[in-house]
Every structure is written in C-alpha cells, then in structure tokens.
Design an enzyme around this catalytic site. Structure first.
Site, PDB file in Angstrom:
ATOM      1  N   ARG A  95       0.891  -1.282  -0.035  1.00  0.00           N
ATOM      2  CA  ARG A  95       0.086   0.055   0.148  1.00  0.00           C
ATOM      3  C   ARG A  95       0.768   1.020  -0.056  1.00  0.00           C
ATOM      4  NH1 ARG A  95       0.144   4.208   2.890  1.00  0.00           N
ATOM      5  NH2 ARG A  95       0.256   2.841   4.724  1.00  0.00           N
ATOM      6  N   SER A  96       2.081   1.329   0.789  1.00  0.00           N
ATOM      7  CA  SER A  96       2.919   2.351   0.800  1.00  0.00           C
ATOM      8  C   SER A  96       3.384   2.716  -0.570  1.00  0.00           C
ATOM      9  CB  SER A  96       4.076   2.316   1.859  1.00  0.00           C
ATOM     10  OG  SER A  96       3.424   2.177   3.224  1.00  0.00           O
ATOM     11  N   PHE A 134       8.925  10.553  -3.162  1.00  0.00           N
ATOM     12  CA  PHE A 134       8.896  11.904  -2.518  1.00  0.00           C
ATOM     13  C   PHE A 134       9.872  12.247  -1.593  1.00  0.00           C
ATOM     14  CE2 PHE A 134       6.449  14.399   0.674  1.00  0.00           C
ATOM     15  CZ  PHE A 134       5.773  15.090  -0.295  1.00  0.00           C
ATOM     16  N   GLY A 135      10.655  13.326  -1.928  1.00  0.00           N
ATOM     17  CA  GLY A 135      11.817  13.757  -1.130  1.00  0.00           C
ATOM     18  C   GLY A 135      11.450  14.932  -0.292  1.00  0.00           C
ATOM     19  N   SER A 143       9.594  15.344  11.930  1.00  0.00           N
ATOM     20  CA  SER A 143       8.271  16.147  12.014  1.00  0.00           C
ATOM     21  C   SER A 143       8.419  17.533  11.733  1.00  0.00           C
ATOM     22  CB  SER A 143       8.052  15.693  13.507  1.00  0.00           C
ATOM     23  OG  SER A 143       7.782  14.264  13.745  1.00  0.00           O
ATOM     24  N   TRP A 167      14.492   7.993   4.995  1.00  0.00           N
ATOM     25  CA  TRP A 167      13.125   7.255   4.874  1.00  0.00           C
ATOM     26  C   TRP A 167      12.264   7.529   3.908  1.00  0.00           C
ATOM     27  CZ3 TRP A 167      14.519   4.201   8.762  1.00  0.00           C
ATOM     28  CH2 TRP A 167      15.234   4.885   9.769  1.00  0.00           C
ATOM     29  N   ILE A 168      12.748   7.233   2.384  1.00  0.00           N
ATOM     30  CA  ILE A 168      12.258   7.740   1.228  1.00  0.00           C
ATOM     31  C   ILE A 168      11.614   6.259   0.895  1.00  0.00           C
ATOM     32  CG2 ILE A 168      12.250   8.600  -0.989  1.00  0.00           C
ATOM     33  CD1 ILE A 168      12.720  10.486   1.642  1.00  0.00           C
ATOM     34  N   GLU A 373       4.339   9.665   7.811  1.00  0.00           N
ATOM     35  CA  GLU A 373       3.173  10.740   7.261  1.00  0.00           C
ATOM     36  C   GLU A 373       2.470  11.477   8.650  1.00  0.00           C
ATOM     37  OE1 GLU A 373       2.874  11.124   4.294  1.00  0.00           O
ATOM     38  OE2 GLU A 373       3.299   9.299   3.299  1.00  0.00           O
TER      39      GLU A 373
END
Length: 393
Positions: A95-96, A134-135, A143, A167-168, A373
């Site tokens: 899903r990710s 998405f970088g 955060s 964490w890409i 996210e």
C-alpha cells in the site's frame, strides 16, 4: 487459499455504490490471487515484489482518483480509499508503494505541475512505466519538514540541488524523485519549491536503508544530492512554501486512514479463524471468555474506523475535508490497527510469531505506519491546536 470475505458488522456495504463494491472486490481478488502467494517470501527476503507492479497498473491503482485525461482511472475518493484498504490488507509496504506513487508523486505533478509535465509523466506513472519517490523528510528534520536544509540555487539555465533526504519509500526503485528544496535562505520556509528530478541525473544517489525491522517488503532509501543540475522545466511551477508538500501529505494520510483498516481486518479475520479452529484443553480457543472479549474489542474498533473513513471520504468527495479531519482519522485508525494486530498476535500464541501467519508481519509494519506521514503525537498536536486555537509548546 480461501477468499477473504471482509469484515462488515454494520452492513457498511449498503453505504457503498455498486461501482465502489465492484472496485473493492476486484482489488480484493487481486490481493488474494497475486499478492498473498508472494508476500511472505518478499517479507522474509526483504525485497519489494516488483513483479506485482504491472498488475497494479492494470487495476488502475496508481493515482486512481486523478482525472482520466491524464491516463488515470478518475475514480471517486471512497473507491480510492477502498483500494488502499485492500492493498494494505495484503501488506502495508505494498500500500505504501501505491500511496507514494499516487498521492505523493502523481498528485504534486497534477496539483503543481504545468500541463506539459502532467502529460509527460502522469500517463506513464499510471501505467507503472515510471516510478516516483517523494523527497521531503531529511535526516535531522522529520516532524519539522520546514527546517529542511536541502537547497536549490538558480543558475542561468536551471537549478543546482544539494542536500539529503531520509526514509524515502521507493527511493532505490524510482525513476523520478519529487524533491522539495529551499530556493531562498534556510530560515525561509516560504521559499520551498518542488522539483521533478530524474534519478539518473549525475550527482543523485539512492542507498537502501539497512537494519529495518518493519516494512521489509518495501523499498526504503536515503537520497543524496550533490550538485544535481536540472533544467528550469524540472520546477513544479505552482509549488510554493511548506503548504505544497503538506497538501501532498494530506492526500497520502487520507489513503492511510483507509489502508490501516485493511491491515486490521486481516488480523481480525485470522484471529477469528484461529480461535474457532484451535482447540485448547479439549475446547475451541474461541470458547473462552478472554478470547471472546478480545475479538469483540477488535470488531468494535474496526467498525468505528470503517464509519470514520467512510464519512471522511464523503467530506473529501464534497470538497469540504480539512487536513485536521484527516489527522483525526489517520491517528485513530492506525492506532486501532496497531492494537488489533498486537491482540491478534497474542491470541495466536506461539504460532503468532511465524511468517505463515499474518498478524506479526502486520504488527511490525504498522509500527512504521504509526510513525510516518505525521507521528501519532504530532497529529494529536494538530488536533489540539485546531480545538483550542493555541499552538502547543
């Protein structure tokens, strides 16, 4: 293997249109037929099962709620949510992959790109021919994305990018990266712009994240940009400020709120079957009060999350959904799913740690979903500020 029948204690199917049910059932069957037979090996082997990408593209899951004129499926937002639910019933990493491709890469091109960029990239991304990442997140700025130190400096014929992203998802698989960088001073978050960067551009490198104990069937990478030169046409012309990447995150978080329900449904379904078939002291495990209470709690929380996601989908479809409402749903539904997965794992006893059962795989994956996210606590602060009108400190 037996077909997954779903979890629907409140007849939520009656709230869905015939088309929405058909789309969900089509993806559900694909997950049963194509994903479930390979996910255990991929998880243990720590690799993204890339052979699934053409099938996902054929189903139309990439950018499913974007317009047909750009080669996408043009589905409504509840159908999109149901797709995310079924994919995550299979595995959060799958899903990710779809979420990043659609909500975090195709969406910014659609929302902030030129018509040339939309027609160049979106049809090929919908077809799975071009994969994106998405970088935004950086090693020291998770955060607090507004603190990013990645820079884009203007040149006579384009831009030069320098920085690092962490964490890409899809980083080592991607053909293009949506890179967010500051075009002004480092203390100026209003200068953040988005760029479409081909990953074969000199100076761009992606390195797999080592040592993960979660999302093992997913590609997670660190990106490094050293004097990466791109033309002016790489800039997403309508992007501007931190609001732009946050709008993308809102789209992704909406899908996560649905996806987490799928993981919880998988764990609950496994727990019910195990409790009714497994005998302990000459009786079915499900005949004990403690396990019945455990199952009742799981079902109750899943049902509440389903109604929450359905209502959120209607708000999004009507154009009135607010980011804070997405925060509530992402926070609640992912927390619910982590608890359901943990309780299912416990009900399974010693067998619960084996790869042939799903619950511990989902439990480990959901610890990442709980954090990415926007962490659980950050979403609480978003809600708190919305409630009180006061920024927490």
């Amino acid at each position: 293997m037996a077909r997954f029948q779903g979890v629907d204690y409140y007849d939520i199917d009656a709230l869905l249109t015939e088309e929405q049910r058909m789309i969900r059932d089509t993806v559900r069957q694909w997950v049963d037929d194509e994903l479930m037979p390979v996910i255990n090996d991929a998880y243990i082997g720590r690799y993204l099962p890339k052979q699934l990408i053409p099938g996902m593209a054929e189903l139309g899951v990439f950018g499913a709620n974007l317009p047909e004129e750009y080669g996408c499926a043009g589905l409504d937002n509840i159908s999109y949510g149901l797709i995310m639910q079924e994919l995550e019933r299979g595995d959060s990493g799958i899903r990710s992959f779809a979420s990043v491709q659609g909500a975090l890469c195709m969406y910014p091109i659609y929302a902030f790109g030129s018509e040339e960029q939309k027609h160049e990239y979106l049809p090929r991304m919908a077809a799975g021919e071009v994969i994106g990442c998405f970088g935004l997140t950086e090693p020291d700025f998770g955060s607090n994305p507004g603190g990013m130190i990645t820079r884009a400096q203007k040149t006579d014929d384009g831009w030069v990018l320098n920085g690092a992203k962490m964490w890409i998802t899809n980083g080592s698989t991607a053909n293009i990266a949506i890179i967010w960088a500051k075009t002004g001073e480092l203390n100026d978050s209003k200068s953040i712009r988005g760029f479409i960067v081909p990953t074969d551009t000199p100076g761009f490198t992606a390195k797999d994240q080592k040592g993960k104990l979660s999302l093992l069937a997913s590609d997670t990478s660190e990106l490094v940009l050293q004097d990466v030169r791109v033309p002016d046409s790489a800039l997403l012309p309508k992007s501007g400020g931190l609001k732009s990447p946050l709008m993308c995150l809102t789209q992704a978080r909406y899908g996560i709120a649905w996806g987490a329900i799928g993981a919880a449904m998988a764990c609950y379904d496994e727990a019910v079957k195990y409790a009714t078939n497994r005998e302990m002291f000459g009786r079915p495990l499900g005949g004990t009060q403690i396990q019945q209470v455990r199952l009742a709690e799981m079902l109750t929380e899943i049902t509440k999350a389903q109604l929450l996601a359905w209502r959120l989908g209607h708000l999004k479809e009507g154009g009135t959904m607010r980011p804070e409402q997405v925060s509530l749903a992402k926070r609640n539904n992912v927390n619910m799913a982590t608890e359901v997965a943990r309780e299912a794992r416990r009900l399974l006893g010693g067998n619960g740690i084996l790869i042939e059962y799903q619950s511990m795989r989902h439990m480990a994956n959901l610890e990442s979903v709980y954090t990415y996210e926007g962490t659980h606590d950050v979403h609480a602060l978003i809600l708190g500020q919305d409630i009180t009108g006061i920024a927490a400190y």
